[in-house]
Design a protein around this motif. Structure first.
Motif, PDB file in Angstrom:
ATOM      1  N   PHE A  83       1.000  -1.333   0.110  1.00 29.38           N
ATOM      2  CA  PHE A  83      -0.182  -0.028  -0.155  1.00 29.38           C
ATOM      3  C   PHE A  83       0.900   1.170   0.212  1.00 29.38           C
ATOM      4  CE2 PHE A  83      -4.589  -1.082   1.152  1.00 29.38           C
ATOM      5  CZ  PHE A  83      -4.624  -2.444   0.560  1.00 29.38           C
ATOM      6  N   THR A  84       1.785   1.391   0.903  1.00 30.95           N
ATOM      7  CA  THR A  84       2.912   2.335   0.800  1.00 30.95           C
ATOM      8  C   THR A  84       3.552   2.787  -0.516  1.00 30.95           C
ATOM      9  OG1 THR A  84       3.226   2.086   3.050  1.00 30.95           O
ATOM     10  CG2 THR A  84       4.860   3.379   1.822  1.00 30.95           C
ATOM     11  N   VAL A  85       3.829   1.649  -1.197  1.00 34.35           N
ATOM     12  CA  VAL A  85       4.618   1.653  -2.609  1.00 34.35           C
ATOM     13  C   VAL A  85       3.475   2.330  -3.701  1.00 34.35           C
ATOM     14  CG1 VAL A  85       5.361   0.340  -4.663  1.00 34.35           C
ATOM     15  CG2 VAL A  85       6.335  -0.125  -2.211  1.00 34.35           C
ATOM     16  N   ALA A  86       2.384   1.797  -3.441  1.00 37.36           N
ATOM     17  CA  ALA A  86       1.149   2.493  -4.297  1.00 37.36           C
ATOM     18  C   ALA A  86       0.951   3.749  -4.193  1.00 37.36           C
ATOM     19  CB  ALA A  86       0.070   1.590  -4.399  1.00 37.36           C
ATOM     20  N   ARG A  87       0.900   4.129  -2.966  1.00 37.88           N
ATOM     21  CA  ARG A  87       0.707   5.280  -2.409  1.00 37.88           C
ATOM     22  C   ARG A  87       1.820   6.408  -3.031  1.00 37.88           C
ATOM     23  NH1 ARG A  87       2.436   8.579   1.296  1.00 37.88           N
ATOM     24  NH2 ARG A  87       3.058   6.927   2.494  1.00 37.88           N
ATOM     25  N   ARG A  88       2.930   6.229  -2.903  1.00 32.87           N
ATOM     26  CA  ARG A  88       4.165   6.563  -3.442  1.00 32.87           C
ATOM     27  C   ARG A  88       4.035   6.636  -5.000  1.00 32.87           C
ATOM     28  NH1 ARG A  88       8.746   4.657   0.905  1.00 32.87           N
ATOM     29  NH2 ARG A  88       7.803   5.710   2.707  1.00 32.87           N
ATOM     30  N   LEU A  89       3.656   5.747  -5.682  1.00 29.55           N
ATOM     31  CA  LEU A  89       3.544   5.631  -7.059  1.00 29.55           C
ATOM     32  C   LEU A  89       2.694   6.641  -7.614  1.00 29.55           C
ATOM     33  CD1 LEU A  89       4.114   2.029  -7.795  1.00 29.55           C
ATOM     34  CD2 LEU A  89       5.670   3.653  -8.463  1.00 29.55           C
ATOM     35  N   VAL A  90       1.656   6.874  -6.889  1.00 24.08           N
ATOM     36  CA  VAL A  90       0.289   7.588  -7.188  1.00 24.08           C
ATOM     37  C   VAL A  90       1.227   9.030  -7.066  1.00 24.08           C
ATOM     38  CG1 VAL A  90      -1.791   8.550  -6.759  1.00 24.08           C
ATOM     39  CG2 VAL A  90      -1.497   6.214  -6.926  1.00 24.08           C
ATOM     40  N   ILE A  91       1.528   9.270  -5.954  1.00 21.49           N
ATOM     41  CA  ILE A  91       2.112  10.593  -5.733  1.00 21.49           C
ATOM     42  C   ILE A  91       3.198  11.059  -6.727  1.00 21.49           C
ATOM     43  CG2 ILE A  91       3.797  11.912  -4.219  1.00 21.49           C
ATOM     44  CD1 ILE A  91       2.402  10.448  -1.789  1.00 21.49           C
ATOM     45  N   ASP A  92       3.914  10.213  -7.158  1.00 22.85           N
ATOM     46  CA  ASP A  92       5.114  10.548  -8.087  1.00 22.85           C
ATOM     47  C   ASP A  92       4.567  10.728  -9.292  1.00 22.85           C
ATOM     48  OD1 ASP A  92       6.993   9.991  -6.385  1.00 22.85           O
ATOM     49  OD2 ASP A  92       7.595   8.048  -7.139  1.00 22.85           O
ATOM     50  N   ASP A  93       3.324  10.080  -9.847  1.00 21.39           N
ATOM     51  CA  ASP A  93       2.519  10.342 -11.098  1.00 21.39           C
ATOM     52  C   ASP A  93       1.884  11.865 -10.997  1.00 21.39           C
ATOM     53  OD1 ASP A  93       3.279   7.862 -12.223  1.00 21.39           O
ATOM     54  OD2 ASP A  93       1.319   6.979 -12.069  1.00 21.39           O
TER      55      ASP A  93
END
Length: 187
Positions: A83-93
């Motif tokens: 979930f943390t990796v997914a959240r960070r990917l969305v933030i980066d996008d």
């Protein structure tokens, strides 16, 4: 094929899990156990953009696969990591999108100068009505600073008041205008 392209292709092939391999099994198990919860989480993060959410889930699982030897085996910690990796990917996008705005094509209705002029006229009427609701002092401060494009010092000299008074009047006038426009449903 150039040496660089050949090297890149070899790395891509090396990074692909082999059918029946432990890596493929890891990805399959992660997806079975966490896929639907991770997709739901990503849907919320992406504003319910399914395609974007699915891309985030896929990239998250790829990163889990790349870090397989480092991952915790405890399901609670593993879920938290995903979930943390997914959240960070969305933030980066989102950051990438804010740096370069999305491109779009203008339609003939978007290019209509008549519609644009009508919008400006309506906006001017709404602002004029909101300005009429201000006190005389606030209206004068806005008129001098914004509409006549004078500095605070120039506006103070024209109005015969100290610069601090002009700043204060502009501040409270803008607050009143925002409130009036909000009440009219404009902002």
């Amino acid at each position: 094929m150039s040496p660089v392209a050949r090297h890149r292709r070899q790395r891509e092939l090396a990074d692909t899990p082999r059918p029946g391999s432990l890596e493929e099994e890891l990805i399959r198990r992660l997806y079975e156990e966490f896929g639907s919860a991770l997709l739901g989480h990503c849907m919320r993060l992406t504003g319910h953009d399914r395609q974007w959410a699915e891309d985030i889930v896929q990239e998250t699982l790829v990163r889990a696969w790349r870090n397989a030897e480092k991952l915790e085996r405890d399901p609670v910690l593993l879920r938290s990591w995903l979930f943390t990796v997914a959240r960070r990917l969305v933030i980066d996008d989102r950051r990438k999108r804010s740096v370069r705005p999305q491109e779009f094509e203008l339609t003939p209705s978007d290019e209509s100068p008549q519609a644009n002029e009508e919008d400006r006229t309506l906006a001017a009427i709404v602002v004029a009505e909101a300005m009429n609701g201000l006190s005389e002092e606030h209206r004068e401060a806005i008129l001098e600073t914004y509409l006549r494009d004078r500095t605070v010092g120039e506006a103070a000299a024209a109005l015969g008041v100290p610069p601090g008074t002009v700043k204060s009047r502009v501040y409270y006038a803008l607050r009143a205008l925002r409130r009036a426009l909000h009440d009219r449903g404009e902002r």
